[in-house]
Scaffold this motif. Structure first.
Motif, PDB file in Angstrom:
ATOM      1  N   THR A 160      -0.524   7.099  -4.565  1.00  0.00           N
ATOM      2  CA  THR A 160       0.820   6.560  -4.775  1.00  0.00           C
ATOM      3  C   THR A 160       1.047   5.317  -3.919  1.00  0.00           C
ATOM      4  OG1 THR A 160       1.723   8.725  -5.343  1.00  0.00           O
ATOM      5  CG2 THR A 160       3.286   7.060  -4.574  1.00  0.00           C
ATOM      6  N   GLU A 169      -8.493   9.467  -9.006  1.00  0.00           N
ATOM      7  CA  GLU A 169      -7.126   9.697  -9.467  1.00  0.00           C
ATOM      8  C   GLU A 169      -6.497   8.387  -9.951  1.00  0.00           C
ATOM      9  OE1 GLU A 169      -2.891  11.279  -7.639  1.00  0.00           O
ATOM     10  OE2 GLU A 169      -4.700  12.504  -7.407  1.00  0.00           O
ATOM     11  N   SER A 222      -2.990  12.474  -3.532  1.00  0.00           N
ATOM     12  CA  SER A 222      -1.883  11.965  -4.345  1.00  0.00           C
ATOM     13  C   SER A 222      -1.023  10.991  -3.558  1.00  0.00           C
ATOM     14  CB  SER A 222      -1.025  13.124  -4.856  1.00  0.00           C
ATOM     15  OG  SER A 222      -1.759  13.930  -5.751  1.00  0.00           O
ATOM     16  N   THR A 224      -5.374  17.860  -1.927  1.00  0.00           N
ATOM     17  CA  THR A 224      -4.712  17.376  -3.137  1.00  0.00           C
ATOM     18  C   THR A 224      -3.471  16.582  -2.799  1.00  0.00           C
ATOM     19  OG1 THR A 224      -5.544  19.260  -4.402  1.00  0.00           O
ATOM     20  CG2 THR A 224      -3.642  18.088  -5.303  1.00  0.00           C
TER      21      THR A 224
END
Length: 271
Positions: A17, A50, A13, A9
């Motif tokens: 980003t 995501e 992320s 996770t």
């Protein structure tokens, strides 16, 4: 690269980003394979998802899917033996009569292909040639402007999957044909930039048959729990090599039997 759930996770992320920052600042970033591992395609698709969720939360709408890496030569270059897929959003679509702002792109390249629009959902577990043909409403010519948030297109399969299949923009043609009206394998393509021929090919360049590409994409999307749906667009893969474009370029592609499709890039923007 092996990740526990928590660490996976975290790196997903972090990769998302990095890619979002590159897009927001128009500054290409380093590859994300240093975070995800060189071969973890499943993790790369988590990054893609995501990023898509973030985009949807800001108001974008999914309008289809695109398939990439349909060329055997490109697959060999990246050390893979299968294509990849990306997500098409409504804000990616452009028309042939409008100037594309090249300043919104980082490192654009363009390729010509056949797009298919679905008449019915492609879900379940039947992706036979008969089912694929029955699900397609019509086909049309397409130009895909691919782009990479990764500096210098220094990509592996993991980088391009995470970066939504190195997607940018797309243009669809005006001529619509049903599958009874043409043979996708026999389609021919000649693409020109500023009048100079830069790419040529046929439907056979796309996994041997663009409908094979559609079946692969539909099967893969369904396995990911996000099947392609009625009304959605499928960009089935390049019919010939992609080429770089810059501000001021005028691109035309003659895709028989659909006719000519064009894209113009605004001189007033920096590519």
């Amino acid at each position: 690269m092996t990740n526990t759930s928590a660490s996976a996770t975290s790196v997903v992320s972090e990769a998302a980003t990095r890619l979002e920052s590159a897009a927001a600042t128009s500054t290409p970033c380093p590859p994300v394979r240093d975070l995800l591992g060189a071969t973890d395609v499943d993790l790369a698709y988590q990054v893609q998802r995501e990023l898509a969720d973030h985009r949807i939360s800001r108001g974008a709408r999914v309008v289809g899917r695109k398939i990439g890496l349909t060329s055997e030569a490109v697959q060999k270059q990246l050390g893979v033996d299968s294509p990849d897929l990306g997500i098409l959003f409504d804000d990616m679509r452009r028309t042939g009569d409008e100037a594309i702002d090249a300043g919104t792109l980082l490192q654009p390249k363009i390729e010509a292909e056949i797009a298919f629009v679905l008449a019915e959902d492609l879900d379940g577990d039947d992706f036979s040639p008969e089912r694929i043909r029955a699900a397609i409403d019509y086909a049309t010519a397409a130009l895909e402007i691919v782009d990479s948030r990764i500096d210098g297109w220094d990509i592996t399969i993991v980088d391009t999957v995470a970066d939504n299949g190195s997607s940018g923009l797309f243009v669809l043609g005006e001529e619509h044909l049903g599958l009874d009206d043409f043979d996708p394998v026999a389609a021919t393509m000649t693409m020109r930039v500023n009048g100079d021929t830069v790419s040529q090919g046929t439907g056979a360049a796309c996994l041997g048959d663009p409908l094979v590409a559609v079946a692969w994409l539909a099967r893969t999307a369904a396995a990911q729990g996000q099947p392609v749906l009625a009304g959605q667009i499928i960009l089935s893969g390049a019919l010939g090599p992609m080429v770089p474009v810059v501000a001021g370029d005028h691109v035309t592609a003659d895709i028989a039997p659909f006719g000519t499709i064009t894209a113009r890039f605004d001189k007033g923007s920096a590519a």
